[in-house]
Design an enzyme around this catalytic site. Sequence first.
Site, mmCIF file in Angstrom:
data_model
loop_
_atom_site.group_PDB
_atom_site.id
_atom_site.type_symbol
_atom_site.label_atom_id
_atom_site.label_comp_id
_atom_site.label_asym_id
_atom_site.label_seq_id
_atom_site.Cartn_x
_atom_site.Cartn_y
_atom_site.Cartn_z
ATOM 1 N N CYS A 104 0.832 -1.200 0.000
ATOM 2 C CA CYS A 104 0.000 0.000 0.000
ATOM 3 C C CYS A 104 0.871 1.257 0.000
ATOM 4 O O CYS A 104 0.621 2.201 -0.754
ATOM 5 C CB CYS A 104 -0.925 -0.011 1.210
ATOM 6 S SG CYS A 104 -1.962 1.458 1.356
ATOM 7 N N CYS A 201 -6.602 -2.744 7.218
ATOM 8 C CA CYS A 201 -7.753 -1.857 7.097
ATOM 9 C C CYS A 201 -8.894 -2.466 6.295
ATOM 10 O O CYS A 201 -10.050 -2.249 6.623
ATOM 11 C CB CYS A 201 -7.340 -0.519 6.511
ATOM 12 S SG CYS A 201 -6.731 -0.606 4.805
#
Length: 358
Positions: A104, A201
């Site tokens: 990410c 997440c």
Amino acid sequence: MKKKVVVGMSGGVDSSVAACLLKEQGYEVIGVTMQIWQEENPDEASENGGCCGLSAVDDARRVAWTLGIPYYVMNFRREFKESVMDYFVAEYLHGRTPNPCIACNRYVKWEALLTRSMEIGADYIATGHYARVMELPNGRFTVRNSVTAAKDQTYALYNLTQEQLKRTLMPVGDYTKEEIRRIAERNGLAVAKKKDSMEICFIPDNDYASFIEKSADNVPGAGNFVDMDGNVLGCHKGITHYTVGQRKGLNLSMGRPVFVTEIRPETNEVVIGSGDDVFSDRLCCSHVNWMAVDGLHKESRRVTAKIRYSHRGAPCVIRELPDGTVECLFETPQRAITPGQAVVFYEEDHVFGGGTIL
RNA sequence: UGGGCCAUCGCCAAGCGGUAAGGCACAGGACUUUGACUCCUGCAGUCGUUGGUUCGAAUCCAACUGGCCCAG
């Protein structure tokens, strides 16, 4: 002429204070929240401190308003899905254990955000990471530990490129977590007491196996637990449920604790061993990103290596192998060296380079 | 079905007449901006069944049930 900086705001304390600090330092600050995945249950994610969902937008927007800076939401869902979620699932299907935060950072938080920030005329991007960008005497950029080693996040940043680092600011790295919260309070930021985010997440309930099953068509099914001699010890639920070093959830009652030592996707086997069997003093890694140097140039090098996020780091010698991978020999055996995880090399307090464990 | 042995938590297992250790597994929590690891807490009102002896039995006795071994 003020330098223009885009701050990636997750809605948490750290990135909020990052924006605040940069403004104090005289930058022209623009707040941006990257929308990267679609929450199914915003309330729940917010309670868990989910980092990048819809509720995060509300918090970030409020902070931007308080600071008096322009604020935008950018949609990076496609990039996130391709570079992070798809990678995450594919790695598990191959019996490896990925670290999605690293992907990410490299491909979404930096590559995608930086590109778009340049397009709107920014000079830098900034984040709320507990790390500091530094320029070495050789002209290269690297990241070094934050002032609080306990909160250090350099491990997850080892994969950033020189171009990315050159245009990156991490103001939070100069402070401790306590100081950051104080700064947030002093500036009346509503997120001062918000809980730190945890867990991946896009999987707030922490149920990886179910997530993988929902995302992939052909998930490998049940198979055998075997010991190092090939004896069958029991039946496992599918290799995606396991990782090297794992003890819990095996449902194996051997009279002593046993651990996963290896995952074999070819035979759909999960290898089981004792606590000692999970230690090794050697690893090989690929996809190496050199940060403090432009390569090893056939020399071996003594560095400190971290094999997982929370690893303290262990002294070792690294060298390039003829096939292009990098071998890492530790002075003392390390626990649960896991394929798919990142190994990050450090010299003094800064990142030297890193790669993916094979 | 002649002889011997054994039946205690999901698994292994202590206990040997005085009121059910421990390990593994499992569950919950803590820790943790990845997976794990680690740590803390919980976890048999009952000892195959039924009777008997005893102030008192998982512990002694008997029968029954189930399993194992040796004979045949």
